[in-house]
Design a protein around this motif. Structure first.
Motif, PDB file in Angstrom:
ATOM      1  N   PRO A  39       0.840  -1.209   0.000  1.00  9.16           N
ATOM      2  CA  PRO A  39       0.000   0.000   0.000  1.00  9.16           C
ATOM      3  C   PRO A  39       0.870   1.253   0.000  1.00  9.16           C
ATOM      4  N   GLY A  40       0.960   1.884  -1.131  1.00 10.68           N
ATOM      5  CA  GLY A  40       1.784   3.083  -1.245  1.00 10.68           C
ATOM      6  C   GLY A  40       1.920   3.489  -2.698  1.00 10.68           C
ATOM      7  N   GLY A  41       2.736   4.484  -2.950  1.00 15.01           N
ATOM      8  CA  GLY A  41       2.948   4.968  -4.305  1.00 15.01           C
ATOM      9  C   GLY A  41       4.413   4.952  -4.668  1.00 15.01           C
ATOM     10  N   ALA A  42       4.717   4.501  -5.873  1.00 18.31           N
ATOM     11  CA  ALA A  42       6.095   4.549  -6.361  1.00 18.31           C
ATOM     12  C   ALA A  42       6.441   5.997  -6.684  1.00 18.31           C
ATOM     13  N   ILE A  43       7.545   6.493  -6.143  1.00 18.01           N
ATOM     14  CA  ILE A  43       7.923   7.895  -6.350  1.00 18.01           C
ATOM     15  C   ILE A  43       9.248   8.034  -7.095  1.00 18.01           C
ATOM     16  N   GLY A  44       9.865   6.913  -7.448  1.00 15.77           N
ATOM     17  CA  GLY A  44      11.108   6.966  -8.195  1.00 15.77           C
ATOM     18  C   GLY A  44      11.583   5.569  -8.556  1.00 15.77           C
ATOM     19  N   VAL A  45      12.316   5.465  -9.684  1.00 14.56           N
ATOM     20  CA  VAL A  45      12.876   4.189 -10.118  1.00 14.56           C
ATOM     21  C   VAL A  45      14.321   4.405 -10.524  1.00 14.56           C
ATOM     22  N   ASP A  46      15.227   3.610  -9.935  1.00  6.95           N
ATOM     23  CA  ASP A  46      16.639   3.629 -10.315  1.00  6.95           C
ATOM     24  C   ASP A  46      16.873   2.432 -11.233  1.00  6.95           C
ATOM     25  N   LEU A  47      16.931   2.707 -12.539  1.00  3.00           N
ATOM     26  CA  LEU A  47      17.058   1.624 -13.510  1.00  3.00           C
ATOM     27  C   LEU A  47      18.386   0.886 -13.382  1.00  3.00           C
ATOM     28  N   LYS A  48      19.450   1.618 -13.018  1.00  2.00           N
ATOM     29  CA  LYS A  48      20.770   0.999 -12.921  1.00  2.00           C
ATOM     30  C   LYS A  48      20.834   0.006 -11.769  1.00  2.00           C
ATOM     31  N   SER A  49      20.297   0.385 -10.617  1.00  2.00           N
ATOM     32  CA  SER A  49      20.337  -0.488  -9.442  1.00  2.00           C
ATOM     33  C   SER A  49      19.165  -1.457  -9.377  1.00  2.00           C
ATOM     34  N   LYS A  50      18.203  -1.285 -10.272  1.00  3.48           N
ATOM     35  CA  LYS A  50      16.974  -2.096 -10.279  1.00  3.48           C
ATOM     36  C   LYS A  50      16.254  -2.001  -8.932  1.00  3.48           C
ATOM     37  N   VAL A  51      15.982  -0.762  -8.550  1.00  4.39           N
ATOM     38  CA  VAL A  51      15.297  -0.488  -7.289  1.00  4.39           C
ATOM     39  C   VAL A  51      14.175   0.511  -7.551  1.00  4.39           C
ATOM     40  N   CYS A  52      13.019   0.237  -6.981  1.00  8.01           N
ATOM     41  CA  CYS A  52      11.896   1.162  -7.027  1.00  8.01           C
ATOM     42  C   CYS A  52      11.743   1.786  -5.644  1.00  8.01           C
ATOM     43  N   VAL A  53      11.681   3.114  -5.581  1.00  6.35           N
ATOM     44  CA  VAL A  53      11.530   3.823  -4.313  1.00  6.35           C
ATOM     45  C   VAL A  53      10.037   4.064  -4.076  1.00  6.35           C
ATOM     46  N   ILE A  54       9.556   3.649  -2.914  1.00  9.75           N
ATOM     47  CA  ILE A  54       8.123   3.688  -2.623  1.00  9.75           C
ATOM     48  C   ILE A  54       7.857   4.495  -1.360  1.00  9.75           C
ATOM     49  N   ARG A  55       6.849   5.367  -1.431  1.00  7.83           N
ATOM     50  CA  ARG A  55       6.371   6.041  -0.237  1.00  7.83           C
ATOM     51  C   ARG A  55       5.114   5.301   0.220  1.00  7.83           C
ATOM     52  N   THR A  56       5.206   4.646   1.362  1.00  6.54           N
ATOM     53  CA  THR A  56       4.080   3.860   1.849  1.00  6.54           C
ATOM     54  C   THR A  56       2.986   4.784   2.395  1.00  6.54           C
ATOM     55  N   ILE A  57       1.834   4.213   2.683  1.00  4.67           N
ATOM     56  CA  ILE A  57       0.732   5.038   3.183  1.00  4.67           C
ATOM     57  C   ILE A  57       0.996   5.546   4.596  1.00  4.67           C
ATOM     58  N   THR A  58       2.055   5.039   5.233  1.00  5.36           N
ATOM     59  CA  THR A  58       2.468   5.580   6.542  1.00  5.36           C
ATOM     60  C   THR A  58       3.571   6.624   6.389  1.00  5.36           C
ATOM     61  N   ASP A  59       3.815   7.050   5.130  1.00  4.12           N
ATOM     62  CA  ASP A  59       4.837   8.056   4.787  1.00  4.12           C
ATOM     63  C   ASP A  59       6.263   7.570   4.977  1.00  4.12           C
ATOM     64  N   GLN A  60       6.453   6.280   5.080  1.00  4.52           N
ATOM     65  CA  GLN A  60       7.806   5.716   5.147  1.00  4.52           C
ATOM     66  C   GLN A  60       8.318   5.508   3.722  1.00  4.52           C
ATOM     67  N   ILE A  61       9.566   5.876   3.471  1.00  4.02           N
ATOM     68  CA  ILE A  61      10.161   5.683   2.151  1.00  4.02           C
ATOM     69  C   ILE A  61      11.004   4.416   2.175  1.00  4.02           C
ATOM     70  N   VAL A  62      10.658   3.460   1.305  1.00  2.00           N
ATOM     71  CA  VAL A  62      11.342   2.164   1.288  1.00  2.00           C
ATOM     72  C   VAL A  62      11.825   1.849  -0.123  1.00  2.00           C
ATOM     73  N   ASN A  63      12.842   0.997  -0.205  1.00  3.38           N
ATOM     74  CA  ASN A  63      13.365   0.530  -1.484  1.00  3.38           C
ATOM     75  C   ASN A  63      12.827  -0.866  -1.777  1.00  3.38           C
ATOM     76  N   GLU A  64      12.344  -1.070  -2.978  1.00  4.02           N
ATOM     77  CA  GLU A  64      11.857  -2.383  -3.378  1.00  4.02           C
ATOM     78  C   GLU A  64      12.669  -2.856  -4.587  1.00  4.02           C
ATOM     79  N   PRO A  65      13.591  -3.803  -4.375  1.00  4.86           N
ATOM     80  CA  PRO A  65      14.389  -4.306  -5.508  1.00  4.86           C
ATOM     81  C   PRO A  65      13.544  -5.186  -6.422  1.00  4.86           C
ATOM     82  N   TYR A  66      13.937  -5.261  -7.676  1.00 10.19           N
ATOM     83  CA  TYR A  66      13.179  -6.070  -8.631  1.00 10.19           C
ATOM     84  C   TYR A  66      14.135  -6.686  -9.652  1.00 10.19           C
TER      85      TYR A  66
END
Length: 456
Positions: A80-107
């Motif tokens: 539950p959150g919104g993707a606010i950035g994608v680092d194509l080189k590192s293959k990481v999506c930066v997500i702001r969760t609905i609790t306003d925590q910013i987390v990295n989601e590798p893919y």
């Protein structure tokens, strides 16, 4: 296969494209082939084409918000959150969760289907005083607002204030704007009969667009038919005109007219989600430039589709791009899932080809214009096609039952003019619903990912 080594497929966005992609991945991949994750602020799929009917009260908000958690058989993890950035080189999506925590989601594979946001321009007062029609909250809020204008006009002793509250302006002559004006005009026309002190002649709807024609995709004849229907209802249509300035109690048109109004609804097109700009990749009019297979050239495992991707329309040719419509998004979702699976299994990917099936415009009641497979329809036959298409496109039987029940109830019992209380607190406008300031720049994305990596 060990859980740690399973490929990670990340899908961003729960619109038509994203949900169709996820469901197809779940059906065609075995549980040990890959882990599937979906990023979305809301755990439902919104059927956008029916938003004007929510705004006018024909449908309830719940009927077009299809829950993603209803079925127990799906195995996709929902963040539950919104993707606010994608680092194509590192293959990481930066997500702001609905609790306003910013987390990295590798893919390992990412499918970008973040959709679009309302397109705005640098017009004084626009974002402060206009309403949008892009989210479920906006549609429900607009219904409350429009009914509240009737209540406030009825309560007012000032004839100038009363007249301004009973004028409504819709900007945008595309499908969203035309259907919004048509459906809400029907609502106010029916509601004013319950207000004996109000003169029905004071209620005026304005539909304006900078283009020379209303819904040009329909063709000359059907476009003219739609205009005739709206003008017959008393909606004033102004083409070649836009907004020069918006204020709390009036709107200035570019032709110099000043319209006293408390209601400005802005539906003048959409642009790709700001997430696309965080990638630092090539774009076409703001949409991510992708190959016919919907993969991003030069970036392994990156796919994009829907409103945020410039997908070549091979059926039309001549460099055309697929329009941001539901029928393309649905089919692109299924097709991109097949290409992700092909890439995962080392097979060949196929280009996306779909010939447009036509257009439907529901103007409320028995009024509609439709062009299925190039056949021009008006009136009841067009309405049957429009509603039949929307009904069949709903993903679940529960949603279909709710929508059909709402339609039948409205046809038999008419409208209910009930406000739900959104107007009780601070007024909200277009800028309060889409959170466009939440996204990072490409540089901020890289800095965040690198900083997190150093901390680990």
């Amino acid at each position: 296969m060990n859980t740690v080594t399973r490929p990670r497929i990340l899908v961003v966005g729960a619109g038509f494209a994203g949900v169709e992609c996820v469901r197809r991945l779940e059906r065609k991949l075995s549980p040990d082939e890959a882990d599937v994750t979906l990023v979305t602020p809301f755990a439902y799929q919104l059927y956008l084409p029916l938003l004007p009917q929510v705004a006018s009260g024909v449908l309830t908000p719940q009927s077009i918000a299809v829950s993603l958690r209803r079925s127990k058989k799906y195995r996709t993890r929902i963040i539950p959150g919104g993707a606010i950035g994608v680092d194509l080189k590192s293959k990481v999506c930066v997500i702001r969760t609905i609790t306003d925590q910013i987390v990295n989601e590798p893919y390992d594979y990412i499918v970008l289907a973040p959709g679009s946001i309302t397109r705005t321009f640098d017009i004084p007062g626009l974002t402060d005083h206009a309403f949008g029609m892009k989210t479920l909250a906006e549609a429900a809020y607009i219904r409350d607002h429009v009914i509240s204008q009737l209540d406030l006009a009825d309560a007012s002793q000032d004839p100038v204030e009363r007249a301004s509250r009973l004028q409504f302006v819709v900007v945008g002559g595309g499908y969203a704007g035309t259907e919004t004006a048509a459906c809400l005009q029907r609502l106010t026309h029916a509601a004013v009969k319950r207000y004996p002190r109000l003169d029905p002649g004071l209620i005026k709807w304005h539909l304006i667009d900078i283009a020379p024609k209303l819904m040009p995709e329909l063709g000359e004849k059907l476009g003219s038919s739609a205009q005739e229907i709206l003008r017959r209802r008393g909606i004033e249509i102004s083409l070649g005109v836009s907004i020069a300035k918006a204020g709390p109690e009036e709107v200035t048109f570019t032709d110099g007219r000043v319209i006293p109004t408390r209601t400005l609804i802005w539906t003048a097109g959409v642009v790709a989600s700001p997430l696309i700009a965080t990638l630092g990749a090539e774009t076409v009019k703001g949409r991510l430039a992708v190959a016919p297979e919907m993969n991003l050239p030069g970036n392994d495992g990156v796919f994009a589709l829907g409103d945020s991707a410039a997908v070549p329309d091979l059926a039309k040719g001549d460099g055309a791009m697929c329009p941001p419509t539901a029928q393309h998004a649905l089919r692109q979702g299924r097709h991109v899932a097949d290409n992700v699976i092909a890439s995962l299994r080392g097979g060949p990917m196929r280009p996306y080809v779909h010939k447009d099936l036509g257009l439907v415009v529901d103007l409320g009641g028995t009024d509609a214009v439709s062009k299925p497979l190039g056949i021009e329809l008006r009136g009841v036959p067009a309405q049957a096609v429009a509603r039949g298409y929307h009904w069949s496109a709903l993903r679940t039987n529960v949603a279909k039952t709710r929508v059909m029940t709402n339609w039948l109830l409205n046809a038999v019992a008419g409208d209910d003019f009930v406000r739900t209380g959104f107007q009780a607190r601070k007024a909200a406008r277009l800028k309060d619903f889409e959170y466009t300031d939440a996204y990072l720049t490409p540089e901020q994305v890289r800095a965040h990912v690198e900083g997190t990596a150093r901390q680990e």
